[in-house]
Scaffold this motif. Structure first.
Motif, PDB file in Angstrom:
ATOM      1  N   LYS A 292       0.705  -1.514   0.223  1.00 40.89           N
ATOM      2  CA  LYS A 292      -0.086  -0.542  -0.509  1.00 40.89           C
ATOM      3  C   LYS A 292       1.231   1.547   0.175  1.00 40.89           C
ATOM      4  N   ALA A 293       0.663   1.946  -1.099  1.00 40.17           N
ATOM      5  CA  ALA A 293       2.066   3.193  -0.910  1.00 40.17           C
ATOM      6  C   ALA A 293       1.263   3.887  -2.196  1.00 40.17           C
ATOM      7  N   GLY A 294       1.387   5.529  -2.187  1.00 32.73           N
ATOM      8  CA  GLY A 294       1.294   6.777  -2.581  1.00 32.73           C
ATOM      9  C   GLY A 294       1.425   6.329  -4.004  1.00 32.73           C
ATOM     10  N   SER A 295       3.126   6.375  -4.427  1.00 30.44           N
ATOM     11  CA  SER A 295       2.851   5.606  -6.017  1.00 30.44           C
ATOM     12  C   SER A 295       4.173   5.336  -6.131  1.00 30.44           C
ATOM     13  N   VAL A 296       4.081   4.179  -6.560  1.00 31.47           N
ATOM     14  CA  VAL A 296       5.906   3.230  -6.533  1.00 31.47           C
ATOM     15  C   VAL A 296       6.263   3.330  -8.104  1.00 31.47           C
ATOM     16  N   THR A 297       7.556   3.378  -7.664  1.00 23.47           N
ATOM     17  CA  THR A 297       8.555   2.995  -8.995  1.00 23.47           C
ATOM     18  C   THR A 297       9.746   2.272  -8.756  1.00 23.47           C
ATOM     19  N   VAL A 298       9.691   0.862  -9.346  1.00 24.57           N
ATOM     20  CA  VAL A 298      10.785   0.156  -9.707  1.00 24.57           C
ATOM     21  C   VAL A 298      11.112  -0.521 -11.037  1.00 24.57           C
ATOM     22  N   THR A 299      12.838  -0.818 -11.049  1.00 22.65           N
ATOM     23  CA  THR A 299      13.548  -0.685 -11.848  1.00 22.65           C
ATOM     24  C   THR A 299      13.488  -2.022 -12.300  1.00 22.65           C
ATOM     25  N   ASP A 307      -2.871  -8.347  -2.133  1.00 20.83           N
ATOM     26  CA  ASP A 307      -3.400  -7.684  -2.726  1.00 20.83           C
ATOM     27  C   ASP A 307      -2.360  -5.894  -2.815  1.00 20.83           C
ATOM     28  N   CYS A 308      -2.240  -5.387  -4.041  1.00 16.15           N
ATOM     29  CA  CYS A 308      -2.352  -4.704  -4.412  1.00 16.15           C
ATOM     30  C   CYS A 308      -2.628  -2.917  -4.401  1.00 16.15           C
ATOM     31  N   ASN A 309      -2.456  -1.957  -3.758  1.00 20.31           N
ATOM     32  CA  ASN A 309      -3.766  -0.816  -3.556  1.00 20.31           C
ATOM     33  C   ASN A 309      -2.749   0.498  -3.401  1.00 20.31           C
ATOM     34  N   ILE A 310      -2.141   1.318  -4.902  1.00 20.18           N
ATOM     35  CA  ILE A 310      -1.957   1.809  -4.813  1.00 20.18           C
ATOM     36  C   ILE A 310      -2.657   3.600  -4.983  1.00 20.18           C
ATOM     37  N   THR A 311      -2.479   4.663  -4.600  1.00 18.66           N
ATOM     38  CA  THR A 311      -3.487   6.069  -5.212  1.00 18.66           C
ATOM     39  C   THR A 311      -2.252   6.683  -5.989  1.00 18.66           C
ATOM     40  N   GLY A 312      -1.212   6.555  -5.958  1.00 16.71           N
ATOM     41  CA  GLY A 312      -1.127   7.490  -7.555  1.00 16.71           C
ATOM     42  C   GLY A 312      -0.460   5.762  -7.816  1.00 16.71           C
ATOM     43  N   GLY A 313       0.513   6.164  -9.304  1.00 22.22           N
ATOM     44  CA  GLY A 313       0.876   5.313  -9.914  1.00 22.22           C
ATOM     45  C   GLY A 313       1.727   4.690 -10.157  1.00 22.22           C
ATOM     46  N   LEU A 314       2.125   3.369 -10.649  1.00 21.38           N
ATOM     47  CA  LEU A 314       2.680   2.088 -10.501  1.00 21.38           C
ATOM     48  C   LEU A 314       4.481   2.254 -12.004  1.00 21.38           C
ATOM     49  N   THR A 315       4.992   2.171 -11.877  1.00 19.85           N
ATOM     50  CA  THR A 315       5.400   1.568 -12.957  1.00 19.85           C
ATOM     51  C   THR A 315       7.078   1.193 -13.002  1.00 19.85           C
ATOM     52  N   SER A 316       7.094  -0.325 -13.913  1.00 22.42           N
ATOM     53  CA  SER A 316       8.216  -1.117 -13.289  1.00 22.42           C
ATOM     54  C   SER A 316       8.773  -2.236 -13.870  1.00 22.42           C
ATOM     55  N   GLU A 317       9.604  -2.143 -14.932  1.00 28.89           N
ATOM     56  CA  GLU A 317       9.870  -3.024 -15.400  1.00 28.89           C
ATOM     57  C   GLU A 317       9.479  -4.270 -15.969  1.00 28.89           C
ATOM     58  N   ARG A 318       9.394  -5.296 -14.378  1.00 33.52           N
ATOM     59  CA  ARG A 318       8.263  -6.082 -14.766  1.00 33.52           C
ATOM     60  C   ARG A 318       7.452  -6.388 -13.530  1.00 33.52           C
ATOM     61  N   LEU A 319       6.630  -7.392 -13.457  1.00 36.96           N
ATOM     62  CA  LEU A 319       5.199  -6.269 -12.772  1.00 36.96           C
ATOM     63  C   LEU A 319       4.207  -8.138 -12.526  1.00 36.96           C
ATOM     64  N   VAL A 320       3.675  -8.766 -11.191  1.00 41.56           N
ATOM     65  CA  VAL A 320       3.690  -9.658 -10.906  1.00 41.56           C
ATOM     66  C   VAL A 320       2.726  -9.201  -9.722  1.00 41.56           C
ATOM     67  N   ALA A 321       1.587  -9.416  -9.633  1.00 36.69           N
ATOM     68  CA  ALA A 321       0.452  -9.291  -9.273  1.00 36.69           C
ATOM     69  C   ALA A 321      -0.765 -10.507  -8.354  1.00 36.69           C
ATOM     70  N   ASN A 322      -0.564 -11.061  -7.422  1.00 36.02           N
ATOM     71  CA  ASN A 322      -1.493 -12.535  -7.267  1.00 36.02           C
ATOM     72  C   ASN A 322      -2.802 -12.448  -6.620  1.00 36.02           C
ATOM     73  N   GLY A 323      -2.798 -10.674  -5.574  1.00 35.41           N
ATOM     74  CA  GLY A 323      -3.864 -10.512  -5.895  1.00 35.41           C
ATOM     75  C   GLY A 323      -4.139  -9.782  -6.776  1.00 35.41           C
ATOM     76  N   ASP A 324      -5.535  -8.552  -5.780  1.00 34.07           N
ATOM     77  CA  ASP A 324      -6.404  -8.175  -6.594  1.00 34.07           C
ATOM     78  C   ASP A 324      -5.511  -6.645  -6.268  1.00 34.07           C
ATOM     79  N   THR A 325      -5.561  -5.557  -7.633  1.00 34.62           N
ATOM     80  CA  THR A 325      -4.826  -4.777  -7.900  1.00 34.62           C
ATOM     81  C   THR A 325      -5.461  -3.257  -8.242  1.00 34.62           C
TER      82      THR A 325
END
Length: 423
Positions: A292-299, A307-325
């Protein structure tokens, strides 16, 4: 009792530290007793009167009964408090009367080697005053024949004690004597220190004054400390021509910190819930149970096991989310994105490569899919859906809508169109 003492006495020469009655200072006085060169002196008993209340002349005194010891074959026969009148000394002063006595063994009364006496206790004095300990020997030049000699005063000068600050410790309020540096967020933290300063300021890591006063302990209230914090203590001494300062620091670690911003240059692994009230930036990979975060940047790789709950944006090279996004901002994944649960995007969703949706894909605003700079699917600027090239929709292995292998659109099931269908 007019005989002159036969033994020679020497005392420690360094000035004693003059503490105050409310803040006495630990001191040790040393006395070396020896026979004059070339003489055989026999001694049965040595008596030392140590003042333990303020003398009439304002001299130094110990604030409690001190501890005494003697080297060699002698021992302490007795030690008790007496008023000065009992000892023929100042009537208004109390003394700690220490008696060292030779054992009743032949030859042990001969002072052929120096005896060293040490007396340790907390001292109070006006700087520059003198500690005076009347000392009486019962001695003679022949073994077994002793007489008390005239008491002589052994003295020690005093001086203002060195300004000190030490033993800055943290602990739990219910266990203040057990040092501790690890706490949970919001815990009370009991801080204590030792100093002869006369005023103290306690600062947190931001330089904010948490407490000021004369006491040498303070407890940080609950719900004040939520992340690792270094406390700085400043002690002031105003006894001289100008104020002097001493500083001490202690760092406490919070087991479950709350962070306003986190930047990690290596991998970040979280076995439980990761909450960031503001932005979260990871320069390598991120693995978490809950995020749970504001915005997330993962290089690099970002994996969320639940679960993944982000109030801002999400930037990543690869993303795996096994719950609700759930995203209220922009989602950018430069390589592969795997979302096994429901995906809700309040803002713009851009997929620059293949987009496989094994569940329901819902967008509350327009969406667009491009490849190689060519827009393939879009609702932007359209009243419906615009498709450039083939597309396919399947559910549980059943192909429901496809253009692959057909000259047009093949629908396996009902097709409802609320808008216009055109070439």
């Amino acid at each position: 009792m007019s005989d002159t003492p036969l033994l020679h006495y020497s005392t420690s020469t360094a000035p004693l530290q003059a503490g105050t009655p409310d803040k006495p200072v630990a001191n040790t006085i040393d006395i070396t007793v020896s026979s004059p060169a070339g003489q055989k002196i026999y001694c049965k008993k040595l008596e030392i009167a140590v003042p333990i209340s303020a003398p009439d002349d304002g001299g130094a005194y110990f604030t409690e009964n001190p501890q005494s010891s003697i080297t060699g074959k002698w021992g302490t026969a007795s030690a008790q408090m007496k008023i000065g009148q009992e000892l023929g000394l100042e009537p208004a002063t109390n003394y700690y009367h220490v008696i060292f006595q030779a054992p009743p063994i032949p030859g042990f009364d001969l002072i052929d080697k120096p005896l060293t006496i040490s007396i340790t206790g907390n001292l109070a004095a006006t700087p520059g005053s003198t500690l005076t300990c009347p000392t009486t020997e019962t001695s003679g030049t022949t073994s077994g024949k002793y007489t008390p000699k005239t008491p002589q005063d052994l003295t020690w000068d005093t001086a203002k004690p060195a300004f000190y600050l030490h033993n800055f410790l943290a602990g739990a309020p219910d266990e203040p004597t057990i040092p501790k540096t690890k706490f949970n967020a919001g815990d009370e933290v009991s801080l204590s220190w030792e100093s002869n300063g006369d005023f103290f300021h306690l600062y947190d890591g931001d330089g904010t004054v948490l407490h000021e006063g004369r006491e040498t302990s303070w407890t940080v209230p609950a719900d004040k400390i939520f992340s690792d914090t270094t406390f700085t203590l400043r002690a002031s001494d105003t006894g001289g021509f100008e104020t002097s300062y001493q500083y001490a620091t202690i760092t406490i670690t919070i087991n479950n910190p709350t962070l306003s911003e986190l930047t990690v240059k290596g991998p970040l692994g979280v076995n439980g819930k990761l909450t960031a009230q503001d932005d979260l930036s990871v320069s390598n990979s991120l693995t978490a149970d809950l995020l749970k975060a504001g915005s997330v940047t993962v290089t690099q790789h970002c994996q969320i096991d639940r679960d993944c709950n982000i109030t801002g944006g999400l930037t990543s090279e690869r993303l795996v989310a096994n719950g609700d996004t759930k995203l209220n901002g922009r989602l950018e994944v430069y390589e592969e994105a795997t979302l096994d649960g429901a995906v809700t995007v309040r803002g713009r969703l851009t997929a620059n490569g293949d987009c496989d949706v094994n569940g329901r894909l819902s967008a509350n605003q327009d969406f667009s899919v491009s490849y190689g700079g060519t827009e393939k699917i879009t609702t932007v600027g359209k009243s419906g859906l615009s498709v450039e090239g083939d597309f396919n929709v399947s559910d549980h292995g059943t192909e429901k809508i496809t253009t692959y292998g057909y000259n047009g659109l093949c629908v396996d099931g009902d097709l409802t169109v609320n808008g216009r269908i055109r070439n």
